[in-house]
Enzyme design. Structure first.
Site, PDB file in Angstrom:
ATOM      1  N   GLU A  61     -54.971 -51.945 126.827  1.00  0.00           N
ATOM      2  CA  GLU A  61     -53.976 -51.091 126.162  1.00  0.00           C
ATOM      3  C   GLU A  61     -52.538 -51.513 126.452  1.00  0.00           C
ATOM      4  OE1 GLU A  61     -55.008 -47.065 127.256  1.00  0.00           O
ATOM      5  OE2 GLU A  61     -56.563 -47.016 125.726  1.00  0.00           O
TER       6      GLU A  61
ATOM      7  N   GLU B  67     -63.244 -47.889 122.659  1.00  0.00           N
ATOM      8  CA  GLU B  67     -63.378 -46.748 123.566  1.00  0.00           C
ATOM      9  C   GLU B  67     -63.319 -45.448 122.781  1.00  0.00           C
ATOM     10  OE1 GLU B  67     -60.516 -46.327 126.689  1.00  0.00           O
ATOM     11  OE2 GLU B  67     -60.562 -48.436 127.215  1.00  0.00           O
TER      12      GLU B  67
HETATM   13  C1  GAL Z   1     -58.044 -45.286 127.756  1.00  0.00           C
HETATM   14  C2  GAL Z   1     -58.068 -46.351 128.829  1.00  0.00           C
HETATM   15  C3  GAL Z   1     -59.234 -46.169 129.745  1.00  0.00           C
HETATM   16  C4  GAL Z   1     -59.343 -44.749 130.179  1.00  0.00           C
HETATM   17  C5  GAL Z   1     -59.451 -43.887 128.960  1.00  0.00           C
HETATM   18  C6  GAL Z   1     -59.695 -42.441 129.248  1.00  0.00           C
HETATM   19  O1  GAL Z   1     -56.836 -45.127 127.157  1.00  0.00           O
HETATM   20  O2  GAL Z   1     -58.127 -47.632 128.275  1.00  0.00           O
HETATM   21  O3  GAL Z   1     -59.076 -47.017 130.865  1.00  0.00           O
HETATM   22  O4  GAL Z   1     -58.238 -44.413 130.937  1.00  0.00           O
HETATM   23  O5  GAL Z   1     -58.295 -44.027 128.214  1.00  0.00           O
HETATM   24  O6  GAL Z   1     -58.572 -41.724 129.537  1.00  0.00           O
END
Ligand code: GAL
Length: 646
Positions: A145, A298
């Protein structure tokens, strides 16, 4: 791509080898075929400068490989270890207020610090050399990110170099930033800084250029790692996970051309039906960035953030959310993360394996989804159907993401989401497009609050309108040029002529404002003068009584207020129907996404309501394997059909 990807972030460094063994068994049970490993593992891989510990990662990759699970191997550069901070304090980020942050969370680095860049490239190279030909390697996941901001002296230096490249000389910069305002004229480059905390309102053109610069600088950092990994493991796709938010200084359109596969992380910020609308929004946007091909890197297996509370997804919702992404073109569904952590800042973030363990309803649904997903693989090559496009531009967001605007309620994201939501409610397939792109393939184009419009974008939109497609422009579009300076002569400067109107004044509203067709606007109104266009609806009451609120000039519509939902939906329906685009006619909360490949049409139907729905759609039910000429979809259920359209 042989199959749809299923899996998520896997952080074995937080667990013992006994747990790894259980992980393998559970992953197999769930049908996981891709694990993202190593995202935040720098301190586990290099606990001291130059001393590497690879044993654990060797074992984990071999274990995954032995279990038929492929690896999306991450470079850990989003979180340098504490030793790095102490060795290179100048590589720690500095806030706009001049506070230097310390490690203890994540993303504590300055992307412009030479020590950071060198170390990041170093660890990427080391991983590439060690694992570049590992048989489990399916993909590289560079960093995590990209989006960190810093205001330190390294950044100041890089910003000046970027500005010199862009403007050539200070005179051009002074003009572009209109530094004559408040005596900001620069006479030497050393006087130019990132927009650090200042006494009162900052210069909006400076702030905008800083975001553009950061996007480019972060992209350079990505490219450095990508190029090394490409050299060490030719043919392995390289990506990074895009994150979405007003704080993110990344222009995803430009970045999308630099990754082998567009990947997004998506976490809606609401738990109701809005979460479904936002899911569709993020997925449609990702598909546009990826030119049809992308991956959901994700999502949360369970928790939905809802105004300070985390709501568990009700049974079936994880499946529908995943299907909503897959339906819109994602080549699979991945999660953060495989196993919910037992400690650390995100100890209550959901996982595919929850704290309760595998003996849980949530894991059962994960297993069930893992069984159904492979049955949808044939739809992956099909094109998602969309006859409507919404224009999206990060620069317009950045240009309106600051003080000094006519209303503090101006919210670019909300405006674009609102336009998308109407189409979602109507069941009309929607793409996103960049404002400078060729729009001629679309029957309808919506331009929500596109505040900043370059000359090139103005031309593209004008060309589209001339081509006869239906165009709906909403308030605060076409206001500024590429330097964020106002286009004079009446709003919406860039689109005035094609809309046949001239807006003389903005009149933000404290509450609501009525229109003579029964519609209600809120927050915003404008004094609109007709210059060829006709009034579709007029303001009723107040200073604007009787003046145009919604206008139409041939195929070009203008909306001058923030219409509340039912009225906004009716307007969008009128516009799409004028183009011959038919709404789905399905009950509210039942969505259908169609995709076409050759003579096969795929229909993904998701029922987000609590009622069973019967639909006149037929075809082969890809998951259940039955053919029917109509379907019933259970409350909270779904169906994916393939029909021949010959
Ligand atoms: C994303 C990040 C993950 C984890 C997830 C949940 O933005 O890439 O590492 O933090 O959010 O909050």
């Amino acid at each position: 791509m042989p199959e749809l990807y299923y899996g998520g972030d896997y952080n074995p460094e937080q667990w013992s080898p006994e747990v790894w063994a259980e992980d393998m068994a559970l992953m197999r049970r769930a049908g996981v075929n891709l694990a993202t490993v190593g995202v935040f593992s720098w301190s586990s891989l290099e606990p001291e400068p130059g001393r590497y510990e690879f044993d654990w990662l060797d074992q984990v990759l071999d274990l995954l490989h032995g279990n038929g699970i492929r690896v999306n191997l991450a470079t850990p550069t989003a979180s340098p270890p504490p030793w790095f901070s102490l060795a290179h304090p100048d590589a720690l980020p500095v806030t706009a207020d001049g506070v230097r942050l310390l490690h203890g969370s994540r993303d504590t680095y300055c992307v412009c610090a030479p020590a950071y860049r060198e170390a990041a490239l170093g660890i990427a190279r080391t991983l590439g050399e060690r694992y570049g030909d590992h048989p489990a390697l399916a993909m590289w996941h560079v960093h995590n990110e990209y989006g960190s901001t810093c205001y330190c002296d390294h950044v100041a230096g890089s910003f000046r170099t970027w500005l010199q490249r862009k403007y050539g000389d200070l005179a051009a910069l002074n003009t572009a930033w209109l530094t004559a305002f408040w005596s900001q004229g620069y006479s030497a480059w050393e006087q130019v800084f990132p927009p650090r905390r200042t006494q009162y309102l900052p210069n909006p053109s400076q702030t905008l250029d800083f975001r553009r610069f950061l996007s480019d600088e972060l992209l350079d950092a990505f490219r450095e790692q990508r190029d090394v990994l490409r050299e060490l493991s030719p043919g392995i796709p390289i990506t990074t996970n895009f994150v979405f938010g007003g704080w993110v200084p990344v222009d995803h359109w430009r970045w999308s051309d630099e990754v082998d596969l567009v990947a997004i992380d998506h976490y809606p910020d609401s738990a109701g039906i809005e979460a479904e609308q936002q899911t569709a929004f993020g997925a449609d946007l990702a598909r546009a960035w990826g030119k049809g091909r992308w991956l959901l890197m994700e999502q949360a297996a369970s928790g939905l953030h809802d105004h300070g509370r985390v709501q568990a997804k009700e049974p079936g919702r994880m499946t529908r959310n995943s299907l909503s992404h897959v339906a819109r073109g994602s080549s699979g569904a991945l999660f953060f993360q495989w196993r919910a952590s037992r400690g650390g800042a995100e100890r209550f973030h959901s996982g595919m394996v929850p704290h309760a363990g595998a003996d849980s309803r949530a894991f059962e649904e994960i297993v069930e989804f893992g069984e159904l997903l492979p049955k949808l693989a044939e739809a992956d090559a099909a094109k998602v159907d969309a006859e409507v496009a919404i224009l999206w531009d990060a620069e317009s967001w950045w240009a309106t993401d600051g003080p000094g605007l006519p209303s503090s309620e101006i919210d670019y994201l909300a405006a674009v989401r609102a336009a998308h939501r109407q189409l979602w409610n109507l069941g009309v397939g929607t793409d996103f497009a960049h404002p400078t792109s060729d729009l001629s393939a679309y029957k309808v184009v919506i331009v929500p609050s596109l505040y900043l419009v370059s000359d090139e974008a103005a031309e593209a939109v004008n060309r589209y309108a001339e081509g006869g497609g239906q165009l709906l422009v909403t308030s605060l579009s076409g206001i500024a040029d590429a330097n964020a300076q106002i286009r004079l002569g009446g709003y919406p400067g860039a689109f005035r002529e094609l809309l046949g109107i001239r807006v003389e004044e903005f009149l933000p509203v404290g509450g609501t404002i009525e229109l003579n067709n029964g519609a209600v606007g809120e927050g915003w109104s404008e004094r609109v003068r007709l210059d060829g266009a006709e009034a579709v609806a007029r303001y009723q009451g107040g200073t604007l009584d009787g003046l145009p609120a919604i206008t139409r000039y041939r195929n070009a519509w203008y909306l001058s207020t923030w219409l509340r939902d039912p009225a906004y939906e009716s307007l969008v329906e009128q516009v799409v129907r004028a183009a011959g685009v038919e709404p789905s006619g399905l009950p509210r909360g039942v969505e259908v996404i169609t995709r076409t490949a050759g003579d096969s049409q795929y229909r993904f139907v998701l029922n987000h309501t609590t009622d069973e729905v019967s639909l006149p759609y037929g075809g082969l039910d890809l998951v259940r394997g039955e053919t029917a000429d109509k379907v019933s979809v259970a409350p909270g259920g779904w169906v994916v059909l393939r029909e021949s359209v010959r």
